[in-house]
Design a protein around this motif. Structure first.
Motif, PDB file in Angstrom:
ATOM      1  N   VAL A  85      12.566 -25.226   8.640  1.00 14.66           N
ATOM      2  CA  VAL A  85      13.637 -24.273   8.289  1.00 14.66           C
ATOM      3  C   VAL A  85      13.688 -23.027   9.052  1.00 14.66           C
ATOM      4  CG1 VAL A  85      14.306 -25.458   6.106  1.00 14.66           C
ATOM      5  CG2 VAL A  85      12.475 -23.738   6.130  1.00 14.66           C
TER       6      VAL A  85
ATOM      7  N   THR B  82      14.825 -17.671   0.265  1.00 14.98           N
ATOM      8  CA  THR B  82      14.918 -18.573   1.275  1.00 14.98           C
ATOM      9  C   THR B  82      13.720 -18.239   2.507  1.00 14.98           C
ATOM     10  OG1 THR B  82      16.613 -17.148   2.195  1.00 14.98           O
ATOM     11  CG2 THR B  82      17.175 -19.561   1.116  1.00 14.98           C
TER      12      THR B  82
ATOM     13  N   TYR C  42      17.613 -27.007   9.761  1.00  8.85           N
ATOM     14  CA  TYR C  42      17.022 -27.585   8.609  1.00  8.85           C
ATOM     15  C   TYR C  42      17.018 -29.203   8.466  1.00  8.85           C
ATOM     16  CZ  TYR C  42      17.856 -28.887   3.353  1.00  8.85           C
ATOM     17  OH  TYR C  42      17.497 -29.235   2.163  1.00  8.85           O
TER      18      TYR C  42
ATOM     19  N   GLN D 101      13.723 -15.117   4.126  1.00  8.33           N
ATOM     20  CA  GLN D 101      14.291 -14.534   5.434  1.00  8.33           C
ATOM     21  C   GLN D 101      13.643 -13.193   5.661  1.00  8.33           C
ATOM     22  OE1 GLN D 101      16.436 -16.466   7.017  1.00  8.33           O
ATOM     23  NE2 GLN D 101      16.283 -17.787   5.122  1.00  8.33           N
TER      24      GLN D 101
ATOM     25  N   ARG E   6      13.445 -19.116   9.613  1.00 11.28           N
ATOM     26  CA  ARG E   6      13.503 -17.573   9.015  1.00 11.28           C
ATOM     27  C   ARG E   6      14.245 -16.598   9.683  1.00 11.28           C
ATOM     28  NH1 ARG E   6      12.112 -20.416   4.081  1.00 11.28           N
ATOM     29  NH2 ARG E   6      10.594 -21.857   4.776  1.00 11.28           N
TER      30      ARG E   6
ATOM     31  N   ILE F  25      10.280 -26.780   1.851  1.00 12.19           N
ATOM     32  CA  ILE F  25      11.770 -26.159   2.010  1.00 12.19           C
ATOM     33  C   ILE F  25      11.924 -25.211   0.770  1.00 12.19           C
ATOM     34  CG2 ILE F  25      14.046 -26.415   1.961  1.00 12.19           C
ATOM     35  CD1 ILE F  25      13.380 -29.036   3.949  1.00 12.19           C
TER      36      ILE F  25
ATOM     37  N   TRP G 190      15.298 -22.413  -3.392  1.00 12.41           N
ATOM     38  CA  TRP G 190      16.517 -21.623  -2.685  1.00 12.41           C
ATOM     39  C   TRP G 190      16.922 -21.973  -1.426  1.00 12.41           C
ATOM     40  CZ3 TRP G 190      19.194 -18.113  -5.142  1.00 12.41           C
ATOM     41  CH2 TRP G 190      18.863 -17.396  -6.186  1.00 12.41           C
ATOM     42  N   TYR G 191      16.086 -22.882  -0.661  1.00  5.41           N
ATOM     43  CA  TYR G 191      16.750 -23.195   0.798  1.00  5.41           C
ATOM     44  C   TYR G 191      17.502 -24.539   0.263  1.00  5.41           C
ATOM     45  CZ  TYR G 191      16.551 -21.739   5.633  1.00  5.41           C
ATOM     46  OH  TYR G 191      16.732 -21.272   6.986  1.00  5.41           O
TER      47      TYR G 191
END
Length: 265
Positions: A66, A88, A61, A90, A68, A6, A9-10
């Motif tokens: 997780v 994270t 989550y 993205q 994106r 994970i 940042w996440y």
């Protein structure tokens, strides 16, 4: 392929976002068993509130996979927000690209690395008056057919009651419930290894959205309209209505304008 770590940042985003979400909304989350444990996949999610990306990210989550999200490339250049978006994982969408598939190259690469890419196929908040999914863009279908990855249809409802589409103020009380239902993968195998024409992509997109809408019907306990709301068709019909106005209907506006001009001289 093992699940991706994970990362800092996440986890930081979760620390910041989860407490207010826990306070503001209750949860009725189903279908987590349909989120693949391994390998790359797509989730196709309906979108009816500015809050639901955060609430849906919380849902996924908690599955350990997780999401994106695809986001405007400009967001990745802005200070802390840009650092968080990059950290994270993205995915920037370069909307200036003239090649429709190249705009989703990063999404394809993420799926091939074993990531989950979350798509809002409608491309924006629904404009359907009753909150049902609209007609969708073909990006999710493009990536799915290119990679042949699983496509998990996800329906959600409830954040729109907390913050309705295009509303400026939340409706905090009574406390709302965020309902999510993730279904089994959509079968797109009949579209594989065929020329990726506009018609093929449209048909595959309709299959995906039919699954999402079907799960939303289950959550809401009611039937969706037979024909999804189409913003483009609505704009065309609105122009036609405007153009069909008789000269007598338009005359008062011109008369008022003439009178105003006369008063100003």
């Amino acid at each position: 392929m093992p699940r991706r770590r994970i990362g800092f940042w996440y986890r930081l985003a979760a620390v910041i976002c989860k407490p207010p979400l826990m306070v503001l909304i209750k949860r009725d989350w189903r279908g987590m068993e349909n989120i693949p444990a391994d390998g790359g996949f797509i989730t196709a999610v309906n979108h009816n509130s500015h809050v639901d990306p955060f609430a849906y990210a919380h849902y996924q989550y908690n599955t350990g996979r997780v999401p994106r999200f695809l986001a405007k490339s400009g967001l990745f250049k802005k200070g802390f927000v840009g650092a968080a978006m990059r950290g994270t994982g993205q995915i920037p969408v370069y909307r200036e690209s003239t090649d429709a598939l190249s705009a989703f190259r990063a999404a394809i690469e993420a799926v091939e690395r074993g990531e989950c890419v979350a798509f809002y196929p409608e491309g924006t908040l629904t404009r359907d008056p009753d909150g049902w999914p609209m007609t969708a863009k073909t990006g999710a279908a493009r990536v799915a057919l290119q990679t042949k990855c699983p496509v998990i249809p996800v329906a959600q409802w409830g954040c729109n009651e907390l913050l309705p589409p295009y509303a400026k103020k939340p409706n905090l009380l009574p406390r709302k419930t965020h309902r999510v239902l993730a279904g089994p993968p959509v079968d797109l195998s009949r579209f594989y290894d065929r020329e990726m024409t506009a018609e093929l992509l449209k048909e595959a997109t309709e299959v995906i959205m039919a699954a999402v809408t079907g799960h939303l019907e289950e959550i809401r306990g009611e039937k969706a309209p037979r024909t999804p709301y189409d913003p483009r068709r609505e704009r065309i019909e609105q122009r036609r209505r405007t153009q069909s106005q008789s000269p007598s209907q338009k005359a008062p506006a011109r008369t008022r304008g003439t009178q105003a001009e006369g008063q100003s001289t």
